[in-house]
Design an enzyme around this catalytic site. Structure first.
Site, PDB file in Angstrom:
ATOM      1  N   GLY A  11       0.828  -1.219   0.000  1.00 26.27           N
ATOM      2  CA  GLY A  11       0.000   0.000   0.000  1.00 26.27           C
ATOM      3  C   GLY A  11       0.850   1.252   0.000  1.00 26.27           C
ATOM      4  O   GLY A  11       0.513   2.256   0.624  1.00 26.27           O
ATOM      5  N   ALA A  12       1.963   1.199  -0.752  1.00 27.83           N
ATOM      6  CA  ALA A  12       2.958   2.279  -0.659  1.00 27.83           C
ATOM      7  C   ALA A  12       2.649   3.469  -1.564  1.00 27.83           C
ATOM      8  O   ALA A  12       3.370   4.461  -1.526  1.00 27.83           O
ATOM      9  CB  ALA A  12       4.350   1.726  -0.978  1.00 27.83           C
ATOM     10  N   VAL A  61      -2.895  -7.573  -2.251  1.00 32.71           N
ATOM     11  CA  VAL A  61      -2.410  -8.361  -1.108  1.00 32.71           C
ATOM     12  C   VAL A  61      -3.531  -9.137  -0.408  1.00 32.71           C
ATOM     13  O   VAL A  61      -3.254  -9.993   0.435  1.00 32.71           O
ATOM     14  CB  VAL A  61      -1.618  -7.502  -0.095  1.00 32.71           C
ATOM     15  N   SER A 143      -4.015  -0.200  14.470  1.00 27.58           N
ATOM     16  CA  SER A 143      -4.864   0.986  14.644  1.00 27.58           C
ATOM     17  C   SER A 143      -5.220   1.187  16.116  1.00 27.58           C
ATOM     18  O   SER A 143      -5.346   0.215  16.875  1.00 27.58           O
ATOM     19  CB  SER A 143      -6.162   0.813  13.852  1.00 27.58           C
ATOM     20  N   TYR A 156     -13.200  -4.072  11.147  1.00 22.83           N
ATOM     21  CA  TYR A 156     -11.892  -3.392  11.065  1.00 22.83           C
ATOM     22  C   TYR A 156     -11.201  -3.441  12.430  1.00 22.83           C
ATOM     23  O   TYR A 156     -10.024  -3.807  12.525  1.00 22.83           O
ATOM     24  CB  TYR A 156     -12.112  -1.949  10.604  1.00 22.83           C
ATOM     25  N   ALA A 158     -11.704  -5.528  14.883  1.00 22.02           N
ATOM     26  CA  ALA A 158     -11.340  -6.908  15.224  1.00 22.02           C
ATOM     27  C   ALA A 158     -10.116  -7.359  14.439  1.00 22.02           C
ATOM     28  O   ALA A 158      -9.229  -8.046  14.967  1.00 22.02           O
ATOM     29  CB  ALA A 158     -12.525  -7.837  14.933  1.00 22.02           C
ATOM     30  N   LYS A 160      -7.693  -5.476  13.253  1.00 21.37           N
ATOM     31  CA  LYS A 160      -6.493  -4.805  13.769  1.00 21.37           C
ATOM     32  C   LYS A 160      -6.102  -5.362  15.140  1.00 21.37           C
ATOM     33  O   LYS A 160      -4.911  -5.479  15.455  1.00 21.37           O
ATOM     34  CB  LYS A 160      -6.731  -3.292  13.837  1.00 21.37           C
TER      35      LYS A 160
END
Ligand SMILES: NC(=O)c1ccc[n+]([C@@H]2O[C@H](COP(=O)([O-])OP(=O)(O)OC[C@H]3O[C@@H](n4cnc5c(N)ncnc54)[C@H](OP(=O)(O)O)[C@@H]3O)[C@@H](O)[C@H]2O)c1
Length: 251
Positions: A11-12, A61, A143, A156, A158, A160
């Site tokens: 995700g760069a 990914v 996060s 989200y 859960a 993280k």
């Protein structure tokens, strides 16, 4: 084989991944820039990065087969992999009170696949060459929501939270091979994905969650990633490092 250490950043092409790539390149790493849809941004980033030898690698990914291909391509290009930064991720809103059941299921599947399984599949693929090298670093971007709860995106939160836990498990599993595993848990950070959500909640109200009275900058997370990827940080392995401007302090 290149003499410079190689960091694969997922995700760069934007946000925290982009800032991590910039900070790592400035610290002397050669960057394998992973992107999914943002090819032009990824190619533009290559020119911005300090040093040379950086290359862009397309991969989704969330697809386990693509993950294996991605790591194989990076190894084919550089014959080494020293650092993996799992930055690709996405916040998927959910509404348990009035949302649709199908959407609820889909959001769970998507969020767990991208935010939990993807970094762990990448860790699996990266750990093999790192074990052969006898060293490596895996840095997972998690996060604040893992600790504070995400009422509007429980999948989200859960995912993280699961990634924080897996960070600790992998630190234990891989330490004997010289591989260190860390999690960085940002609070609100001004990125292309987060800024519209911050604006919709009221920028000043969100900024006031921090005693600094502002939102985090991607470079602050990127610099932390580069610090962890550097020397003399091995003993931090297993750490989950908060980067949320003291907006949420856990015990
Ligand atoms: N910004 C914040 O406030 C904040 C706070 C806490 C945690 N985080 C975490 O920080 C990380 C980066 O977020 P960000 O705010 O920087 O978001 P961003 O600007 O949207 O960057 C995320 C990147 O991940 C890529 N990506 C998404 N799905 C992908 C996939 N399946 N395969 C490959 N790449 C994929 C996106 O590319 P495409 O658009 O091409 O898919 C995008 O370039 C995420 O893990 C996020 O959960 C962010």
């Amino acid at each position: 084989m290149t003499d410079r250490k190689v960091a694969l950043v997922t995700g760069a092409a934007s946000g925290i991944g982009r800032a991590s790539a910039i900070a790592l390149a400035a610290a002397g790493f050669t960057i394998a820039v992973n992107y999914r849809s943002k090819k032009s941004e990824a190619l533009a980033l290559l020119d911005e990065l300090a040093g040379d030898g950086h290359q862009a690698f397309a991969a989704d990914v969330a697809d386990a087969v693509d993950v294996a291909r991605l790591v194989a391509e990076v190894l084919g290009a550089y014959q080494r992999l020293d650092v993996l930064v799992n930055a690709a991720g996405q916040f998927t809103p959910q509404d348990i009170k009035s949302g649709d059941y199908d959407e609820w299921q889909t959001a769970w599947q998507h969020s767990l696949q991208l935010n939990l399984m993807a970094p762990l599949n990448l860790a699996f693929q990266a750990a093999r060459p790192m074990m052969k090298q006898g060293a490596g670093k895996i840095i997972n971007i998690t996060s604040r929501g893992a600790f504070r709860g995400e009422p509007n995106a429980p999948a989200y939160g859960a995912a993280k939270s699961g990634l924080n836990s897996a960070t600790q498990s992998l630190a234990l599993a891989l330490g004997e091979h010289g591989i260190c595993v860390y999690a960085v848990a940002p609070g609100w950070t001004e990125t292309p994905a987060a800024s519209p959500r911050i604006r919709s909640q009221g920028w000043d109200d969100v900024a006031a969650q921090s005693p600094l009275g502002r939102i985090g900058r991607p470079s602050e997370i990127g610099n932390l990633v580069a610090f962890l990827a550097g020397n003399e940080t091995d003993y931090l392995t297993g750490a989950i490092i908060d980067a949320n401007g003291a907006s949420y302090l856990r015990n």
